[in-house]
Each structure stands twice: as structure tokens, then as C-alpha cells.
Motif scaffolding. Structure first.
Motif, PDB file in Angstrom:
ATOM      1  N   ASN A 195       0.821  -1.209   0.000  1.00 54.90           N
ATOM      2  CA  ASN A 195       0.000   0.000   0.000  1.00 54.90           C
ATOM      3  C   ASN A 195       0.854   1.258   0.000  1.00 54.90           C
ATOM      4  O   ASN A 195       0.507   2.242  -0.657  1.00 54.90           O
ATOM      5  CB  ASN A 195      -0.943   0.018   1.209  1.00 54.90           C
ATOM      6  CG  ASN A 195      -2.189  -0.791   0.961  1.00 54.90           C
ATOM      7  OD1 ASN A 195      -2.492  -1.123  -0.170  1.00 54.90           O
ATOM      8  ND2 ASN A 195      -2.902  -1.113   2.015  1.00 54.90           N
ATOM      9  N   GLU A 196       1.956   1.242   0.741  1.00 52.75           N
ATOM     10  CA  GLU A 196       2.843   2.413   0.792  1.00 52.75           C
ATOM     11  C   GLU A 196       3.472   2.678  -0.575  1.00 52.75           C
ATOM     12  O   GLU A 196       3.588   3.825  -1.005  1.00 52.75           O
ATOM     13  CB  GLU A 196       3.923   2.229   1.863  1.00 52.75           C
ATOM     14  CG  GLU A 196       3.416   2.298   3.276  1.00 52.75           C
ATOM     15  CD  GLU A 196       2.766   3.639   3.572  1.00 52.75           C
ATOM     16  OE1 GLU A 196       3.307   4.688   3.174  1.00 52.75           O
ATOM     17  OE2 GLU A 196       1.687   3.627   4.197  1.00 52.75           O
ATOM     18  N   LEU A 212       2.225   1.803  -3.482  1.00 55.70           N
ATOM     19  CA  LEU A 212       1.155   2.285  -4.364  1.00 55.70           C
ATOM     20  C   LEU A 212       0.848   3.749  -4.086  1.00 55.70           C
ATOM     21  O   LEU A 212       0.671   4.546  -5.014  1.00 55.70           O
ATOM     22  CB  LEU A 212      -0.096   1.429  -4.174  1.00 55.70           C
ATOM     23  CG  LEU A 212      -1.294   1.793  -5.046  1.00 55.70           C
ATOM     24  CD1 LEU A 212      -0.945   1.655  -6.516  1.00 55.70           C
ATOM     25  CD2 LEU A 212      -2.477   0.918  -4.693  1.00 55.70           C
ATOM     26  N   LYS A 213       0.813   4.132  -2.798  1.00 57.90           N
ATOM     27  CA  LYS A 213       0.561   5.527  -2.429  1.00 57.90           C
ATOM     28  C   LYS A 213       1.665   6.434  -2.955  1.00 57.90           C
ATOM     29  O   LYS A 213       1.399   7.505  -3.502  1.00 57.90           O
ATOM     30  CB  LYS A 213       0.453   5.649  -0.912  1.00 57.90           C
ATOM     31  CG  LYS A 213       0.124   7.043  -0.431  1.00 57.90           C
ATOM     32  CD  LYS A 213       0.023   7.076   1.084  1.00 57.90           C
ATOM     33  CE  LYS A 213      -0.338   8.410   1.639  1.00 57.90           C
ATOM     34  NZ  LYS A 213       0.405   9.543   1.166  1.00 57.90           N
ATOM     35  N   LYS A 214       2.931   5.999  -2.817  1.00 59.34           N
ATOM     36  CA  LYS A 214       4.060   6.809  -3.295  1.00 59.34           C
ATOM     37  C   LYS A 214       4.006   6.958  -4.818  1.00 59.34           C
ATOM     38  O   LYS A 214       4.190   8.038  -5.349  1.00 59.34           O
ATOM     39  CB  LYS A 214       5.386   6.184  -2.879  1.00 59.34           C
ATOM     40  CG  LYS A 214       6.582   7.015  -3.290  1.00 59.34           C
ATOM     41  CD  LYS A 214       7.864   6.333  -2.905  1.00 59.34           C
ATOM     42  CE  LYS A 214       9.097   7.098  -3.290  1.00 59.34           C
ATOM     43  NZ  LYS A 214       9.057   7.884  -4.486  1.00 59.34           N
ATOM     44  N   THR A 215       3.723   5.871  -5.508  1.00 59.05           N
ATOM     45  CA  THR A 215       3.629   5.919  -6.971  1.00 59.05           C
ATOM     46  C   THR A 215       2.495   6.842  -7.408  1.00 59.05           C
ATOM     47  O   THR A 215       2.646   7.643  -8.329  1.00 59.05           O
ATOM     48  CB  THR A 215       3.403   4.502  -7.529  1.00 59.05           C
ATOM     49  OG1 THR A 215       4.479   3.659  -7.107  1.00 59.05           O
ATOM     50  CG2 THR A 215       3.345   4.518  -9.042  1.00 59.05           C
ATOM     51  N   THR A 216       1.364   6.749  -6.729  1.00 56.48           N
ATOM     52  CA  THR A 216       0.224   7.606  -7.049  1.00 56.48           C
ATOM     53  C   THR A 216       0.558   9.076  -6.812  1.00 56.48           C
ATOM     54  O   THR A 216       0.261   9.931  -7.651  1.00 56.48           O
ATOM     55  CB  THR A 216      -1.002   7.200  -6.209  1.00 56.48           C
ATOM     56  OG1 THR A 216      -1.284   5.827  -6.445  1.00 56.48           O
ATOM     57  CG2 THR A 216      -2.205   8.037  -6.567  1.00 56.48           C
ATOM     58  N   ASP A 217       1.197   9.367  -5.679  1.00 59.11           N
ATOM     59  CA  ASP A 217       1.592  10.749  -5.386  1.00 59.11           C
ATOM     60  C   ASP A 217       2.580  11.275  -6.431  1.00 59.11           C
ATOM     61  O   ASP A 217       2.489  12.428  -6.858  1.00 59.11           O
ATOM     62  CB  ASP A 217       2.205  10.852  -3.990  1.00 59.11           C
ATOM     63  CG  ASP A 217       1.170  10.698  -2.891  1.00 59.11           C
ATOM     64  OD1 ASP A 217      -0.043  10.831  -3.181  1.00 59.11           O
ATOM     65  OD2 ASP A 217       1.583  10.436  -1.735  1.00 59.11           O
ATOM     66  N   ASP A 218       3.517  10.421  -6.852  1.00 62.13           N
ATOM     67  CA  ASP A 218       4.483  10.831  -7.879  1.00 62.13           C
ATOM     68  C   ASP A 218       3.784  11.137  -9.201  1.00 62.13           C
ATOM     69  O   ASP A 218       4.124  12.102  -9.883  1.00 62.13           O
ATOM     70  CB  ASP A 218       5.545   9.748  -8.081  1.00 62.13           C
ATOM     71  CG  ASP A 218       6.496   9.616  -6.900  1.00 62.13           C
ATOM     72  OD1 ASP A 218       6.521  10.540  -6.044  1.00 62.13           O
ATOM     73  OD2 ASP A 218       7.196   8.592  -6.821  1.00 62.13           O
ATOM     74  N   LEU A 219       2.812  10.311  -9.557  1.00 58.96           N
ATOM     75  CA  LEU A 219       2.062  10.546 -10.792  1.00 58.96           C
ATOM     76  C   LEU A 219       1.244  11.834 -10.717  1.00 58.96           C
ATOM     77  O   LEU A 219       1.168  12.594 -11.693  1.00 58.96           O
ATOM     78  CB  LEU A 219       1.148   9.362 -11.100  1.00 58.96           C
ATOM     79  CG  LEU A 219       1.837   8.095 -11.600  1.00 58.96           C
ATOM     80  CD1 LEU A 219       0.840   6.949 -11.680  1.00 58.96           C
ATOM     81  CD2 LEU A 219       2.489   8.342 -12.946  1.00 58.96           C
TER      82      LEU A 219
END
Length: 85
Positions: free
Chosen positions: A2-3, A5-12
Motif C-alpha cells: 500500500n505504501e 502504491l501511495k508513493k507511486t500515485t503521489d508521484d504521478l
């Protein structure tokens, strides 16, 4: 997981915001290029957009730069005043 995925989403999301801001600058530049006004005014507006973007992206560095310019201007002013005496 989950962390990551959250980091990847924030980067996007950040990359998308940067792309939109760059697009705004490009569109603003294109509009300015077709205005019926002096070249100096168009270029000043372009520089203003870049300064605004820099101020938003790097607020601390922008504050330091503004402070440095202010100190330099005071130094020049003092030098001019001292040179007249």
C-alpha cells in the motif's frame, strides 16, 4: 504494498501537476507572442510566469534569492550615496 502504491500515485499526481503548469506556460507564451504589444512587455510577462513557477516550486530558495537581491541593492545604494560625498 500500500505504501508503494501511495508513493507511486503521489508521484504521478505531482508529475501531472507539473505537466499542466508547463502547459499553462507554453499556452501563455503562445498567446503573448500574438499580442500587439512591444517585445519587452511580452518577454517580461514570460519571465513573470517562470518566476511565479519558481516561487511555488522552491519557496525557501526564492526567499533567499529575494533577500540576496535586496542586500545587493542596498549595497549599491550605499555605494552611490557614499560616492557623491
Amino acid at each position: 504494498m500500500n505504501e508503494q502504491l501511495k508513493k507511486t500515485t503521489d508521484d504521478l499526481i505531482d508529475a501531472g501537476r507539473d505537466a499542466v503548469r508547463d502547459g499553462e506556460n507554453v499556452v501563455g507564451d503562445a498567446v503573448d507572442d500574438h499580442r500587439d504589444e512591444p517585445l519587452v512587455m511580452r518577454e517580461a510577462r514570460k519571465v513573470g510566469r517562470r518566476v511565479d513557477q519558481y516561487r511555488e516550486d522552491y519557496p525557501t530558495a526564492f526567499g533567499v534569492a529575494v533577500g540576496a537581491v535586496a542586500v545587493a541593492l542596498v549595497g549599491v545604494l550605499v555605494g552611490v550615496v557614499a560616492g557623491r560625498r
